[in-house]
Enzyme design. Sequence first.
Site, PDB file in Angstrom:
ATOM      1  N   LEU A   1      19.235 -13.341  -2.940  1.00  0.00           N
ATOM      2  CA  LEU A   1      17.928 -12.828  -3.347  1.00  0.00           C
ATOM      3  C   LEU A   1      17.704 -11.380  -2.913  1.00  0.00           C
ATOM      4  O   LEU A   1      18.153 -10.962  -1.847  1.00  0.00           O
ATOM      5  CB  LEU A   1      16.827 -13.719  -2.764  1.00  0.00           C
TER       6      LEU A   1
ATOM      7  N   HIS B   1      13.964 -10.613  -7.232  1.00  0.00           N
ATOM      8  CA  HIS B   1      13.583 -12.039  -7.175  1.00  0.00           C
ATOM      9  C   HIS B   1      12.227 -12.206  -6.495  1.00  0.00           C
ATOM     10  O   HIS B   1      11.382 -12.982  -6.948  1.00  0.00           O
ATOM     11  CB  HIS B   1      14.610 -12.839  -6.372  1.00  0.00           C
TER      12      HIS B   1
ATOM     13  N   GLN C   1      12.859  -8.792 -16.309  1.00  0.00           N
ATOM     14  CA  GLN C   1      13.223  -8.007 -17.495  1.00  0.00           C
ATOM     15  C   GLN C   1      14.636  -7.457 -17.364  1.00  0.00           C
ATOM     16  O   GLN C   1      15.266  -7.119 -18.349  1.00  0.00           O
ATOM     17  CB  GLN C   1      12.228  -6.862 -17.682  1.00  0.00           C
TER      18      GLN C   1
END
Lengths: 282, 282
Positions: free
Chosen positions: A33, A37, A148
């Site tokens: 992560l 995230h 995105q």
Amino acid sequence: MVIARNPEKVRDIIARARQKQKTVGFVPTMGALHQGHLSLVRKAEKECVFTAVSIFVNPAQFGPEEDFSRYPRSFRQDRILLEKEKVDLVFCPQPRIMYPEHFSTYVQESALSDNLCGRSRPGHFRGVCTVVAKLFNIVQPDKAYFGQKDLQQAIIIGRMVRDLDIPVKIRICPIIREKNGLAMSSRNRYLSSEEKVQAAAIYEALFCARSRFKSGETSALKLKNMIKNNIKAKAKKAKIDYISIVDYETLQDVKKIERKAAILAAVYIGKTRLIDNIIIKP
Amino acid sequence: MVIARNPEKVRDIIARARQKQKTVGFVPTMGALHQGHLSLVRKAEKECVFTAVSIFVNPAQFGPEEDFSRYPRSFRQDRILLEKEKVDLVFCPQPRIMYPEHFSTYVQESALSDNLCGRSRPGHFRGVCTVVAKLFNIVQPDKAYFGQKDLQQAIIIGRMVRDLDIPVKIRICPIIREKNGLAMSSRNRYLSSEEKVQAAAIYEALFCARSRFKSGETSALKLKNMIKNNIKAKAKKAKIDYISIVDYETLQDVKKIERKAAILAAVYIGKTRLIDNIIIKP
């Protein structure tokens, strides 16, 4: 924060949250992560009462020559980060739980999956759709959060959810970047410090192309060539996989930018394949 | 009984039933209902508090040369039958609701779908899995009921549900037969009265083979030849598509019957393709 290693436990905990009328937000990840995230987790926390995160390096979305076995895994660190964010539930199954013996059912999106990363990574989006459908069926969230950064993935998941009537709302959240502009990615861990500097050229080139577009350049070919030249000039270690400009809805290449579109890049820096994108609107 | 023509209405009604802690049973059909379907509905009524039935002739599971356009449709009659059974909800969407513009996501089971009807009807089970996954996501039943008549379909759905972690229990219910043994099917409406008599030969032959198996014959080849000869002797209009003996779990052909197996038949009587099967256990 509860750690669940099998679907039954997840279902139990989610059922209890549901009984209390809690809305469930879900962030599927492959772990390792980073701030990207965590931005999704924070968005989920903001919009939902209960937040679930999955950590699963999904073998079905890696090609045989790809980096499945060396993909970064840092569960201890991930766990600490998610505890700090006050996540309610972390689902981290073993592959044999997700893909039991005689597993034979796949979800395949067939209109948006062949271009871009689908071209370089055959079978990748079939693996993504399959595991995300499974995770949705296990967690049954109200909302699910995608970055995105993986734009094609997010758009394909949106199509899958519509087509299969999966009762979840898909939220696409902005790309989080390093100070030098490099899009955050678990794969950035592969990069040497010199490569990290060179990798910044990808976003610089995309950003520059958007500026040109804003000043009136609508030829996709010209913008793509500009991006390629920019990257090559600044990053000697770069090997371009693709630079594409596609319609935002269909993900098909466009020649002239006349409606909402995305410029997407996949570039090897040394041995590491990085992706990035930027959305443009006339 | 509520008639819903779009998923939103179904979700609303199911949500209200759920609030009252009602368990939901679901029977997906293509309409043209007969006693086989009604036996599934009754089973659902018995096991669940709320019963939903869908009526949808699913274009995605018909091949281009198949009988989609002439498949029997009898909504008025179906509605009366379901009202009599005190069904709570009937979902009967139009194809454009289920397959909107740019529909591009399919569910494909790949280990059990190639043999038997999958061989004669390429793409059929992809269409079945896709529509059933959609219906499950719309209705979100606790239990769903399928007839053993379409045994391969029922087993594939069971695999799909396991593989994709769909939270529904699949129940396979016995074949309902006409007095002469012919398995009930909406397609029986295509048969002339003479063809109906001949069609009884299919079950007679299967039944006879099971007797032989019970008396010690375990060679699949011998049993299959017996069935073929029996059908040909009794039904001049019969054209055999396949007679197969397969393992009940894997649906792969077996040579010697050593564990739970199924004998399946697909036979044209005139222009009408009929299927039937019988389960055998050592």
